[in-house]
Enzyme design. Structure first.
Site, PDB file in Angstrom:
ATOM      1  N   GLY A  76     -16.787 -16.331  28.108  1.00  0.00           N
ATOM      2  CA  GLY A  76     -15.296 -15.974  27.881  1.00  0.00           C
ATOM      3  C   GLY A  76     -14.951 -17.150  26.350  1.00  0.00           C
ATOM      4  O   GLY A  76     -15.723 -17.191  25.542  1.00  0.00           O
ATOM      5  N   CYS A  77     -13.938 -17.324  26.655  1.00  0.00           N
ATOM      6  CA  CYS A  77     -13.300 -18.511  25.399  1.00  0.00           C
ATOM      7  C   CYS A  77     -14.413 -19.600  25.003  1.00  0.00           C
ATOM      8  O   CYS A  77     -14.832 -20.223  25.781  1.00  0.00           O
ATOM      9  CB  CYS A  77     -12.050 -19.215  25.819  1.00  0.00           C
ATOM     10  SG  CYS A  77     -11.554 -20.220  24.689  1.00  0.00           S
TER      11      CYS A  77
END
Length: 200
Positions: free
Chosen positions: A34-35
């Site tokens: 993810g991020c």
């Protein structure tokens, strides 16, 4: 064979150098969770990790920009490259940190970030890493008795992200904490992993 005093001193100095000076001991690992802002901290605090770099991997476009990747369609995932000393920390430990900092059951997303560019994936750089990655995925599936959506993908070029993304949690701690909390990352990690959940 005779050695000069200078040669002898040089060889002696090399022999006495601490182990962490040997280039051969540095290894790399790449994970997408993810991020990428949120994947640097758990590795940076791990003993034996030399550096972390946020970037993009898994797509066709060369030298992609954040705007291109975040817009979707390039095939890249936000990822972190970890450079580590394998005499201090091994790849299996890096995998353990990875799993406890992602939601392995989310497909094509992580937490509030939706899209294939935020998928969770492991990018083994050799067969040894691939074997360990596959075994660790099987262990997670066995533990939860559920299919894990995290991919194990082929190695691909890693493109370093723009400088303002590097160590974002240190450069912009208030914005980082606000984003992380607002995205529900820690709540979901705790729901999945309990006391073993990754920490901010």
């Amino acid at each position: 064979m005779r050695f000069s005093l200078m040669t002898f001193c040089a060889l002696t100095t090399l022999a006495l150098l601490p182990a962490d000076h040997a280039e051969a001991e540095q290894r790399e690992a790449i994970f997408a969770g993810g991020c990428f802002w949120c994947m640097e901290p758990p590795y940076d605090k791990l003993e034996g990790v030399i550096s972390t770099t946020s970037g993009y991997i898994g797509g066709e476009t060369e030298r992609p920009t954040y705007e291109q990747v975040s817009g979707g369609g390039t095939g890249h995932a936000e990822a972190v490259k970890v450079v580590f000393d394998d005499e201090v920390v091994d790849y299996a430990t890096l995998l353990d940190v990875f799993w406890h900092n992602i939601d392995p059951f989310a497909e094509g997303r992580q937490f509030c970030d939706v899209g294939d560019q935020y998928r969770s994936a492991i990018f083994p750089l050799d067969q040894h890493q691939r074997r360990l990655a596959e075994a660790s995925k099987e262990e997670v599936e066995a533990r939860f008795e559920r299919d894990v959506k995290t991919r194990i993908e082929a190695s691909a070029p890693f493109w370093k992200a723009e400088e303002y993304h590097q160590n974002f949690y240190q450069k912009n701690p208030v914005r980082y904490r606000f984003y992380r909390a607002g995205c529900g990352r820690d709540d979901r990690l705790e729901a999945v992993w309990g006391d073993a959940a990754g920490t901010p």
